[in-house]
Scaffold this motif. Structure first.
Motif, PDB file in Angstrom:
ATOM      1  N   PHE A  14      39.204  58.639  42.638  1.00 53.94           N
ATOM      2  CA  PHE A  14      38.748  57.182  42.532  1.00 53.94           C
ATOM      3  C   PHE A  14      39.612  56.338  43.666  1.00 53.94           C
ATOM      4  O   PHE A  14      40.748  56.661  43.587  1.00 53.94           O
ATOM      5  CB  PHE A  14      38.857  56.817  41.025  1.00 53.94           C
ATOM      6  N   ARG A  15      39.133  55.193  43.989  1.00 54.29           N
ATOM      7  CA  ARG A  15      39.628  54.441  44.864  1.00 54.29           C
ATOM      8  C   ARG A  15      39.885  53.226  43.864  1.00 54.29           C
ATOM      9  O   ARG A  15      38.744  52.617  43.027  1.00 54.29           O
ATOM     10  CB  ARG A  15      39.070  53.857  45.841  1.00 54.29           C
ATOM     11  N   HIS A  16      40.669  52.350  43.761  1.00 54.07           N
ATOM     12  CA  HIS A  16      40.917  51.117  43.043  1.00 54.07           C
ATOM     13  C   HIS A  16      41.494  50.024  44.095  1.00 54.07           C
ATOM     14  O   HIS A  16      42.315  50.373  44.949  1.00 54.07           O
ATOM     15  CB  HIS A  16      42.011  51.241  41.881  1.00 54.07           C
ATOM     16  N   GLY A  17      41.023  48.883  43.855  1.00 57.02           N
ATOM     17  CA  GLY A  17      41.355  47.826  44.881  1.00 57.02           C
ATOM     18  C   GLY A  17      40.974  46.500  44.104  1.00 57.02           C
ATOM     19  O   GLY A  17      40.591  46.263  43.359  1.00 57.02           O
ATOM     20  N   MET A  18      41.687  45.573  44.979  1.00 56.39           N
ATOM     21  CA  MET A  18      41.380  44.185  44.496  1.00 56.39           C
ATOM     22  C   MET A  18      40.893  43.406  45.957  1.00 56.39           C
ATOM     23  O   MET A  18      41.335  43.797  46.969  1.00 56.39           O
ATOM     24  CB  MET A  18      42.696  43.392  44.132  1.00 56.39           C
ATOM     25  N   MET A  19      39.792  42.562  45.660  1.00 59.16           N
ATOM     26  CA  MET A  19      39.372  41.968  46.686  1.00 59.16           C
ATOM     27  C   MET A  19      39.424  40.436  46.610  1.00 59.16           C
ATOM     28  O   MET A  19      39.511  39.883  45.558  1.00 59.16           O
ATOM     29  CB  MET A  19      37.706  42.013  46.835  1.00 59.16           C
ATOM     30  N   TYR A  20      39.913  39.792  47.648  1.00 55.12           N
ATOM     31  CA  TYR A  20      40.142  38.321  47.767  1.00 55.12           C
ATOM     32  C   TYR A  20      39.120  37.754  48.579  1.00 55.12           C
ATOM     33  O   TYR A  20      38.990  37.918  49.885  1.00 55.12           O
ATOM     34  CB  TYR A  20      41.528  38.035  48.315  1.00 55.12           C
ATOM     35  N   VAL A  21      38.260  36.965  47.883  1.00 54.65           N
ATOM     36  CA  VAL A  21      36.846  36.633  48.797  1.00 54.65           C
ATOM     37  C   VAL A  21      36.841  35.247  49.142  1.00 54.65           C
ATOM     38  O   VAL A  21      36.959  34.227  47.975  1.00 54.65           O
ATOM     39  CB  VAL A  21      35.538  36.962  47.959  1.00 54.65           C
ATOM     40  N   GLU A  22      36.909  34.843  50.243  1.00 54.46           N
ATOM     41  CA  GLU A  22      36.744  33.395  50.734  1.00 54.46           C
ATOM     42  C   GLU A  22      35.389  32.727  50.264  1.00 54.46           C
ATOM     43  O   GLU A  22      34.263  33.498  50.258  1.00 54.46           O
ATOM     44  CB  GLU A  22      37.020  33.131  52.142  1.00 54.46           C
ATOM     45  N   PRO A  23      35.306  31.558  50.113  1.00 59.90           N
ATOM     46  CA  PRO A  23      34.073  30.705  49.893  1.00 59.90           C
ATOM     47  C   PRO A  23      32.893  31.072  50.610  1.00 59.90           C
ATOM     48  O   PRO A  23      31.857  31.173  50.064  1.00 59.90           O
ATOM     49  CB  PRO A  23      34.560  29.215  49.589  1.00 59.90           C
ATOM     50  N   GLN A  24      33.125  30.721  51.828  1.00 59.04           N
ATOM     51  CA  GLN A  24      31.862  30.817  52.774  1.00 59.04           C
ATOM     52  C   GLN A  24      32.192  31.854  53.728  1.00 59.04           C
ATOM     53  O   GLN A  24      31.929  32.021  54.666  1.00 59.04           O
ATOM     54  CB  GLN A  24      31.882  29.508  53.495  1.00 59.04           C
ATOM     55  N   HIS A  25      32.355  33.345  53.358  1.00 56.06           N
ATOM     56  CA  HIS A  25      32.758  34.570  54.112  1.00 56.06           C
ATOM     57  C   HIS A  25      31.109  34.740  54.624  1.00 56.06           C
ATOM     58  O   HIS A  25      30.006  34.518  54.023  1.00 56.06           O
ATOM     59  CB  HIS A  25      33.152  35.764  53.254  1.00 56.06           C
ATOM     60  N   GLY A  26      31.129  35.419  55.468  1.00 57.62           N
ATOM     61  CA  GLY A  26      29.893  36.150  56.056  1.00 57.62           C
ATOM     62  C   GLY A  26      29.452  37.293  55.267  1.00 57.62           C
ATOM     63  O   GLY A  26      29.899  37.700  54.398  1.00 57.62           O
ATOM     64  N   GLU A  27      28.047  37.240  55.278  1.00 58.89           N
ATOM     65  CA  GLU A  27      27.407  38.407  54.474  1.00 58.89           C
ATOM     66  C   GLU A  27      28.054  39.751  54.910  1.00 58.89           C
ATOM     67  O   GLU A  27      28.347  40.019  56.185  1.00 58.89           O
ATOM     68  CB  GLU A  27      25.968  38.576  54.911  1.00 58.89           C
ATOM     69  N   VAL A  28      28.299  40.556  53.798  1.00 56.76           N
ATOM     70  CA  VAL A  28      28.945  42.061  54.088  1.00 56.76           C
ATOM     71  C   VAL A  28      27.850  43.069  53.539  1.00 56.76           C
ATOM     72  O   VAL A  28      27.250  42.878  52.617  1.00 56.76           O
ATOM     73  CB  VAL A  28      30.063  42.197  53.251  1.00 56.76           C
ATOM     74  N   THR A  77      24.379  43.962  50.121  1.00 53.91           N
ATOM     75  CA  THR A  77      24.665  42.826  50.792  1.00 53.91           C
ATOM     76  C   THR A  77      25.447  41.951  49.812  1.00 53.91           C
ATOM     77  O   THR A  77      24.767  41.632  48.989  1.00 53.91           O
ATOM     78  CB  THR A  77      23.584  42.136  51.510  1.00 53.91           C
ATOM     79  N   MET A  78      26.672  41.916  50.207  1.00 51.80           N
ATOM     80  CA  MET A  78      27.431  40.805  49.451  1.00 51.80           C
ATOM     81  C   MET A  78      27.250  39.279  50.068  1.00 51.80           C
ATOM     82  O   MET A  78      27.616  39.245  51.103  1.00 51.80           O
ATOM     83  CB  MET A  78      29.036  41.189  49.296  1.00 51.80           C
ATOM     84  N   GLU A  79      27.066  38.497  49.250  1.00 53.95           N
ATOM     85  CA  GLU A  79      26.667  37.150  49.972  1.00 53.95           C
ATOM     86  C   GLU A  79      27.396  36.188  49.535  1.00 53.95           C
ATOM     87  O   GLU A  79      27.968  36.033  48.352  1.00 53.95           O
ATOM     88  CB  GLU A  79      25.048  36.637  49.441  1.00 53.95           C
ATOM     89  N   PRO A  80      27.790  34.939  50.316  1.00 53.05           N
ATOM     90  CA  PRO A  80      28.647  34.086  49.773  1.00 53.05           C
ATOM     91  C   PRO A  80      28.184  33.288  48.622  1.00 53.05           C
ATOM     92  O   PRO A  80      27.034  33.033  48.572  1.00 53.05           O
ATOM     93  CB  PRO A  80      28.756  33.075  51.115  1.00 53.05           C
ATOM     94  N   THR A  81      29.247  32.832  47.838  1.00 52.54           N
ATOM     95  CA  THR A  81      28.829  32.262  46.772  1.00 52.54           C
ATOM     96  C   THR A  81      29.279  30.726  46.726  1.00 52.54           C
ATOM     97  O   THR A  81      28.922  29.729  45.973  1.00 52.54           O
ATOM     98  CB  THR A  81      29.583  32.654  45.396  1.00 52.54           C
ATOM     99  N   GLY A  82      30.267  30.284  47.906  1.00 51.72           N
ATOM    100  CA  GLY A  82      30.773  29.071  47.880  1.00 51.72           C
ATOM    101  C   GLY A  82      31.995  29.076  47.015  1.00 51.72           C
ATOM    102  O   GLY A  82      32.570  27.646  46.890  1.00 51.72           O
ATOM    103  N   GLN A  83      32.380  29.866  46.268  1.00 54.22           N
ATOM    104  CA  GLN A  83      33.643  29.908  45.247  1.00 54.22           C
ATOM    105  C   GLN A  83      34.654  30.872  46.018  1.00 54.22           C
ATOM    106  O   GLN A  83      34.360  32.171  46.418  1.00 54.22           O
ATOM    107  CB  GLN A  83      33.192  30.496  43.989  1.00 54.22           C
ATOM    108  N   GLU A  84      35.949  30.517  45.803  1.00 56.17           N
ATOM    109  CA  GLU A  84      36.970  31.569  46.218  1.00 56.17           C
ATOM    110  C   GLU A  84      36.968  32.689  45.020  1.00 56.17           C
ATOM    111  O   GLU A  84      36.756  32.167  43.838  1.00 56.17           O
ATOM    112  CB  GLU A  84      38.534  30.722  46.344  1.00 56.17           C
ATOM    113  N   SER A  85      37.182  33.743  45.123  1.00 55.35           N
ATOM    114  CA  SER A  85      36.862  34.690  44.108  1.00 55.35           C
ATOM    115  C   SER A  85      37.865  35.873  44.236  1.00 55.35           C
ATOM    116  O   SER A  85      38.344  36.227  45.212  1.00 55.35           O
ATOM    117  CB  SER A  85      35.426  35.426  44.177  1.00 55.35           C
TER     118      SER A  85
END
Length: 119
Positions: A14-28, A77-85
Motif C-alpha cells: 500500500f501507499r499512504h500519504g498526505m496531501m496539502y491542497v491549495e484553495p484554487q489549485h488547477g484541476e488534476v 478529476t480533482m477540482e478546486p473547492t476554494g478551501q485549503e485542505s
C-alpha cells in the motif's frame, strides 16, 4: 503537495500519504488503471469528478472526518473547492517502488530521504 510513503519507505503493498491542497489549485486529471484509493479529509474539502468508460459522470465531495473510496477503472478529476485542505490517502496494490513515468522525479525524492525530517 503530496508526501508518499512508498517513495520514502519502499511500501510493498500500500501507499499512504498526505496531501496539502491549495484553495484554487488547477484541476488534476488521472486514470486510475490498476489501484484502489481511499481519501480521508482532515480539513477543508475534496471534490472529485469520476467518469466511467461509458462517459457517465458523478461528482463526489467529502468534508472533515469523511472518507471517499475511488476504485480502479475510472477517470478522475480533482477540482478546486476554494478551501485549503488536508487529506490522508491510502492506495493499493502498490506498483513497484518509484514513480515509473517520472524517473528523474522519483530519483530526486529518494535523494531527499531524511532531509528535513529530524523534528
Amino acid at each position: 503537495k503530496i508526501f508518499l510513503t512508498q517513495e520514502r519507505d519502499d511500501a510493498r503493498y500500500f501507499r499512504h500519504g498526505m496531501m496539502y491542497v491549495e484553495p484554487q489549485h488547477g484541476e488534476v486529471h488521472w486514470f486510475q488503471a490498476n489501484f484502489d484509493e481511499t481519501q480521508y479529509c482532515i480539513s477543508g474539502m475534496m471534490r472529485v469528478r469520476a467518469q466511467d468508460r461509458g462517459g457517465r459522470e458523478v461528482v463526489l465531495e467529502i468534508g472533515p472526518g469523511e472518507v471517499l473510496y475511488l476504485p480502479a477503472g475510472f477517470n478522475y478529476t480533482m477540482e478546486p473547492t476554494g478551501q485549503e485542505s488536508r487529506l490522508l490517502f491510502t492506495s493499493g496494490p502498490s506498483p513497484r517502488p518509484g514513480i515509473v513515468e517520472q524517473k528523474a522525479y522519483s530519483k530526486q525524492l529518494r535523494s531527499l530521504r531524511g532531509q528535513g525530517m529530524e523534528k
